[in-house]
Motif scaffolding. Structure first.
Motif, PDB file in Angstrom:
ATOM      1  N   ILE A  81       0.858  -1.183   0.000  1.00 19.36           N
ATOM      2  CA  ILE A  81       0.000   0.000   0.000  1.00 19.36           C
ATOM      3  C   ILE A  81       0.896   1.235   0.000  1.00 19.36           C
ATOM      4  O   ILE A  81       0.817   2.074  -0.879  1.00 19.36           O
ATOM      5  N   ALA A 130       1.558  -5.155   2.853  1.00 13.01           N
ATOM      6  CA  ALA A 130       0.234  -5.708   2.593  1.00 13.01           C
ATOM      7  C   ALA A 130       0.383  -7.015   1.817  1.00 13.01           C
ATOM      8  O   ALA A 130       1.493  -7.400   1.457  1.00 13.01           O
ATOM      9  N   GLU A 182      -8.168  -3.067   1.460  1.00 15.66           N
ATOM     10  CA  GLU A 182      -7.911  -1.641   1.330  1.00 15.66           C
ATOM     11  C   GLU A 182      -7.892  -1.214  -0.132  1.00 15.66           C
ATOM     12  O   GLU A 182      -8.186  -0.068  -0.443  1.00 15.66           O
ATOM     13  N   ARG A 183      -7.540  -2.137  -1.013  1.00 12.02           N
ATOM     14  CA  ARG A 183      -7.538  -1.850  -2.441  1.00 12.02           C
ATOM     15  C   ARG A 183      -8.216  -3.010  -3.158  1.00 12.02           C
ATOM     16  O   ARG A 183      -7.969  -4.172  -2.837  1.00 12.02           O
ATOM     17  N   GLU A 239      -9.594   2.337  -3.151  1.00 12.43           N
ATOM     18  CA  GLU A 239      -8.210   2.752  -2.921  1.00 12.43           C
ATOM     19  C   GLU A 239      -8.147   3.391  -1.542  1.00 12.43           C
ATOM     20  O   GLU A 239      -9.067   4.100  -1.146  1.00 12.43           O
ATOM     21  N   PRO A 240      -7.076   3.161  -0.773  1.00 12.83           N
ATOM     22  CA  PRO A 240      -6.968   3.828   0.529  1.00 12.83           C
ATOM     23  C   PRO A 240      -6.994   5.348   0.354  1.00 12.83           C
ATOM     24  O   PRO A 240      -6.466   5.885  -0.619  1.00 12.83           O
ATOM     25  N   THR A 275      -6.283  -6.289  -1.968  1.00 14.90           N
ATOM     26  CA  THR A 275      -5.079  -6.005  -1.187  1.00 14.90           C
ATOM     27  C   THR A 275      -5.497  -5.641   0.222  1.00 14.90           C
ATOM     28  O   THR A 275      -6.368  -4.783   0.438  1.00 14.90           O
TER      29      THR A 275
END
Length: 197
Positions: free
Chosen positions: A123, A129, A154-155, A165-166, A195
Protein backbone atom coordinates in the motif's frame (compact mmCIF):
# COMPACT_ATOMS: atom_id res chain seq x y z
CA UNK A 1 -76.32 -60.18 -16.20
CA UNK A 2 -72.76 -61.26 -16.68
CA UNK A 3 -70.06 -60.64 -14.06
CA UNK A 4 -67.44 -60.21 -16.71
CA UNK A 5 -67.53 -57.27 -19.07
CA UNK A 6 -65.68 -57.40 -22.32
CA UNK A 7 -63.95 -54.03 -22.87
CA UNK A 8 -64.74 -52.27 -26.07
CA UNK A 9 -62.10 -51.38 -28.67
CA UNK A 10 -62.25 -47.74 -27.58
CA UNK A 11 -61.40 -48.69 -23.94
CA UNK A 12 -58.48 -50.85 -25.04
CA UNK A 13 -57.10 -48.03 -27.21
CA UNK A 14 -56.99 -45.66 -24.20
CA UNK A 15 -55.02 -48.12 -22.09
CA UNK A 16 -52.20 -48.75 -24.54
CA UNK A 17 -49.94 -45.85 -23.41
CA UNK A 18 -47.85 -43.43 -25.43
CA UNK A 19 -46.51 -43.97 -28.89
CA UNK A 20 -42.80 -43.80 -29.66
CA UNK A 21 -43.31 -40.52 -31.52
CA UNK A 22 -45.04 -38.93 -28.51
CA UNK A 23 -42.23 -40.04 -26.19
CA UNK A 24 -39.59 -38.69 -28.60
CA UNK A 25 -41.31 -35.29 -28.78
CA UNK A 26 -41.52 -35.01 -24.98
CA UNK A 27 -37.87 -36.07 -24.61
CA UNK A 28 -36.81 -33.43 -27.19
CA UNK A 29 -38.74 -30.71 -25.34
CA UNK A 30 -37.15 -31.71 -22.01
CA UNK A 31 -33.67 -31.78 -23.60
CA UNK A 32 -34.10 -28.30 -25.10
CA UNK A 33 -35.36 -26.92 -21.78
CA UNK A 34 -32.37 -28.45 -19.98
CA UNK A 35 -29.86 -27.03 -22.47
CA UNK A 36 -31.35 -23.55 -22.15
CA UNK A 37 -31.59 -23.76 -18.36
CA UNK A 38 -28.07 -25.03 -17.55
CA UNK A 39 -26.31 -21.63 -17.78
CA UNK A 40 -28.94 -20.05 -15.55
CA UNK A 41 -28.64 -22.86 -13.01
CA UNK A 42 -24.83 -22.65 -13.09
CA UNK A 43 -24.98 -18.88 -12.51
CA UNK A 44 -27.36 -19.37 -9.59
CA UNK A 45 -25.04 -21.97 -8.00
CA UNK A 46 -22.00 -19.70 -8.40
CA UNK A 47 -23.84 -16.69 -7.00
CA UNK A 48 -24.83 -18.70 -3.93
CA UNK A 49 -21.19 -19.74 -3.30
CA UNK A 50 -19.95 -16.14 -3.06
CA UNK A 51 -20.93 -15.51 0.61
CA UNK A 52 -19.30 -18.76 1.76
CA UNK A 53 -16.08 -18.07 -0.17
CA UNK A 54 -16.09 -14.50 1.19
CA UNK A 55 -16.48 -15.68 4.79
CA UNK A 56 -13.61 -18.16 4.44
CA UNK A 57 -11.35 -15.44 3.08
CA UNK A 58 -12.43 -12.88 5.66
CA UNK A 59 -11.36 -15.37 8.37
CA UNK A 60 -8.07 -15.99 6.55
CA UNK A 61 -7.37 -12.24 6.31
CA UNK A 62 -8.18 -11.75 10.02
CA UNK A 63 -5.87 -14.64 11.02
CA UNK A 64 -3.09 -13.29 8.77
CA UNK A 65 -3.37 -9.81 10.26
CA UNK A 66 -3.27 -11.08 13.84
CA UNK A 67 -0.35 -13.44 13.12
CA UNK A 68 1.82 -10.60 11.79
CA UNK A 69 1.23 -8.01 14.50
CA UNK A 70 4.50 -6.76 15.92
CA UNK A 71 6.59 -7.97 12.95
CA UNK A 72 7.52 -4.50 11.73
CA UNK A 73 6.39 -2.30 8.87
CA UNK A 74 6.63 -5.01 6.17
CA UNK A 75 5.34 -8.21 7.80
CA UNK A 76 4.02 -9.79 4.59
CA UNK A 77 7.26 -9.89 2.61
CA UNK A 78 7.46 -13.71 2.68
CA UNK A 79 3.76 -14.54 2.47
CA UNK A 80 2.66 -16.90 -0.30
CA UNK A 81 0.80 -20.01 -1.37
CA UNK A 82 2.05 -22.14 1.53
CA UNK A 83 0.25 -19.89 4.02
CA UNK A 84 -2.90 -19.75 1.88
CA UNK A 85 -3.02 -23.53 1.45
CA UNK A 86 -2.46 -24.16 5.15
CA UNK A 87 -5.07 -21.58 6.13
CA UNK A 88 -7.73 -22.92 3.77
CA UNK A 89 -7.00 -26.67 3.76
CA UNK A 90 -10.09 -27.49 5.85
CA UNK A 91 -12.38 -25.27 3.75
CA UNK A 92 -15.62 -26.76 2.50
CA UNK A 93 -15.94 -24.27 -0.39
CA UNK A 94 -12.35 -23.85 -1.65
CA UNK A 95 -10.28 -26.71 -3.07
CA UNK A 96 -6.66 -26.98 -1.91
CA UNK A 97 -4.25 -29.31 -3.70
CA UNK A 98 -0.56 -29.86 -3.04
CA UNK A 99 1.78 -28.67 -0.32
CA UNK A 100 3.92 -25.65 0.43
CA UNK A 101 4.77 -23.08 -2.22
CA UNK A 102 3.56 -25.46 -4.98
CA UNK A 103 0.03 -25.69 -3.55
CA UNK A 104 -2.93 -24.59 -5.63
CA UNK A 105 -6.27 -23.22 -4.46
CA UNK A 106 -9.32 -23.33 -6.72
CA UNK A 107 -12.18 -20.97 -5.89
CA UNK A 108 -15.11 -22.62 -7.71
CA UNK A 109 -16.62 -19.28 -8.78
CA UNK A 110 -16.32 -19.83 -12.50
CA UNK A 111 -14.08 -21.84 -14.77
CA UNK A 112 -12.76 -25.12 -13.38
CA UNK A 113 -9.23 -23.74 -13.61
CA UNK A 114 -10.11 -20.56 -11.69
CA UNK A 115 -7.37 -20.02 -9.12
CA UNK A 116 -6.84 -18.05 -5.93
CA UNK A 117 -3.27 -16.79 -5.43
CA UNK A 118 -1.71 -15.16 -2.36
CA UNK A 119 1.36 -12.94 -2.75
CA UNK A 120 3.08 -10.01 -1.01
CA UNK A 121 1.70 -6.62 -1.94
CA UNK A 122 2.07 -3.02 -0.97
CA UNK A 123 0.00 0.00 0.00
CA UNK A 124 2.75 2.42 1.03
CA UNK A 125 5.74 0.04 0.86
CA UNK A 126 6.43 -3.41 -0.61
CA UNK A 127 5.51 -6.10 1.90
CA UNK A 128 3.27 -3.93 4.09
CA UNK A 129 0.23 -5.71 2.59
CA UNK A 130 -0.72 -8.89 0.76
CA UNK A 131 -2.86 -9.57 -2.30
CA UNK A 132 -5.45 -12.23 -2.99
CA UNK A 133 -5.90 -12.65 -6.74
CA UNK A 134 -8.89 -14.48 -8.23
CA UNK A 135 -8.61 -15.60 -11.86
CA UNK A 136 -11.35 -16.81 -14.21
CA UNK A 137 -14.33 -15.62 -12.11
CA UNK A 138 -17.81 -15.95 -13.61
CA UNK A 139 -19.98 -12.87 -14.09
CA UNK A 140 -22.53 -14.35 -11.63
CA UNK A 141 -20.00 -13.87 -8.81
CA UNK A 142 -19.32 -10.30 -9.86
CA UNK A 143 -19.66 -7.79 -8.16
CA UNK A 144 -20.89 -9.81 -5.15
CA UNK A 145 -17.36 -11.06 -4.48
CA UNK A 146 -16.02 -7.50 -4.36
CA UNK A 147 -18.89 -6.39 -2.11
CA UNK A 148 -18.18 -9.17 0.40
CA UNK A 149 -14.39 -8.72 0.48
CA UNK A 150 -14.39 -4.92 0.42
CA UNK A 151 -14.81 -5.00 4.21
CA UNK A 152 -11.33 -6.48 4.68
CA UNK A 153 -9.58 -5.01 1.63
CA UNK A 154 -7.91 -1.64 1.33
CA UNK A 155 -7.54 -1.85 -2.44
CA UNK A 156 -9.73 -3.69 -4.94
CA UNK A 157 -9.09 -4.06 -8.65
CA UNK A 158 -11.50 -5.66 -11.10
CA UNK A 159 -10.13 -6.51 -14.53
CA UNK A 160 -7.25 -4.07 -13.98
CA UNK A 161 -9.32 -1.09 -12.81
CA UNK A 162 -9.32 0.10 -9.18
CA UNK A 163 -12.72 0.35 -7.45
CA UNK A 164 -11.39 0.94 -3.94
CA UNK A 165 -8.21 2.75 -2.92
CA UNK A 166 -6.97 3.83 0.53
CA UNK A 167 -7.70 7.48 1.25
CA UNK A 168 -5.07 10.11 2.04
CA UNK A 169 -3.04 9.35 5.13
CA UNK A 170 -3.96 5.65 5.08
CA UNK A 171 -7.62 6.21 5.97
CA UNK A 172 -10.14 3.66 4.75
CA UNK A 173 -11.14 4.30 1.15
CA UNK A 174 -14.60 4.23 -0.35
CA UNK A 175 -15.73 1.22 -2.36
CA UNK A 176 -17.33 2.09 -5.71
CA UNK A 177 -20.08 -0.54 -6.02
CA UNK A 178 -21.52 0.93 -9.22
CA UNK A 179 -18.09 1.02 -10.84
CA UNK A 180 -17.47 -2.58 -9.77
CA UNK A 181 -20.64 -3.78 -11.43
CA UNK A 182 -19.82 -1.92 -14.64
CA UNK A 183 -16.38 -3.55 -14.84
CA UNK A 184 -17.66 -7.13 -14.76
CA UNK A 185 -17.59 -8.88 -18.13
CA UNK A 186 -19.58 -11.86 -19.36
CA UNK A 187 -18.43 -15.43 -18.94
CA UNK A 188 -15.55 -16.72 -16.80
CA UNK A 189 -13.08 -13.98 -17.71
CA UNK A 190 -13.11 -11.69 -14.65
CA UNK A 191 -10.00 -11.10 -12.53
CA UNK A 192 -10.05 -9.66 -9.01
CA UNK A 193 -7.11 -8.43 -6.91
CA UNK A 194 -7.81 -7.69 -3.24
CA UNK A 195 -5.08 -6.00 -1.19
CA UNK A 196 -5.22 -6.09 2.61
CA UNK A 197 -2.87 -5.21 5.47
Amino acid sequence: MSLFCVPSFRTLRRQQGFTLVEIAIVAAIILIAAILGIPAINGYIIENKVPSVGQELQRFVARSKSATQGLGPTPYTGIGMAQLANGLRSSSVLTVEGQGANATVRHGLGATDGMLVLSPGGITAAGDAFTLTFTRVNEAACPGLAAVLQRVSERIQINGTTVKEPAVGGAIGIYDATGAEALCTGGDSNRFVFTAR
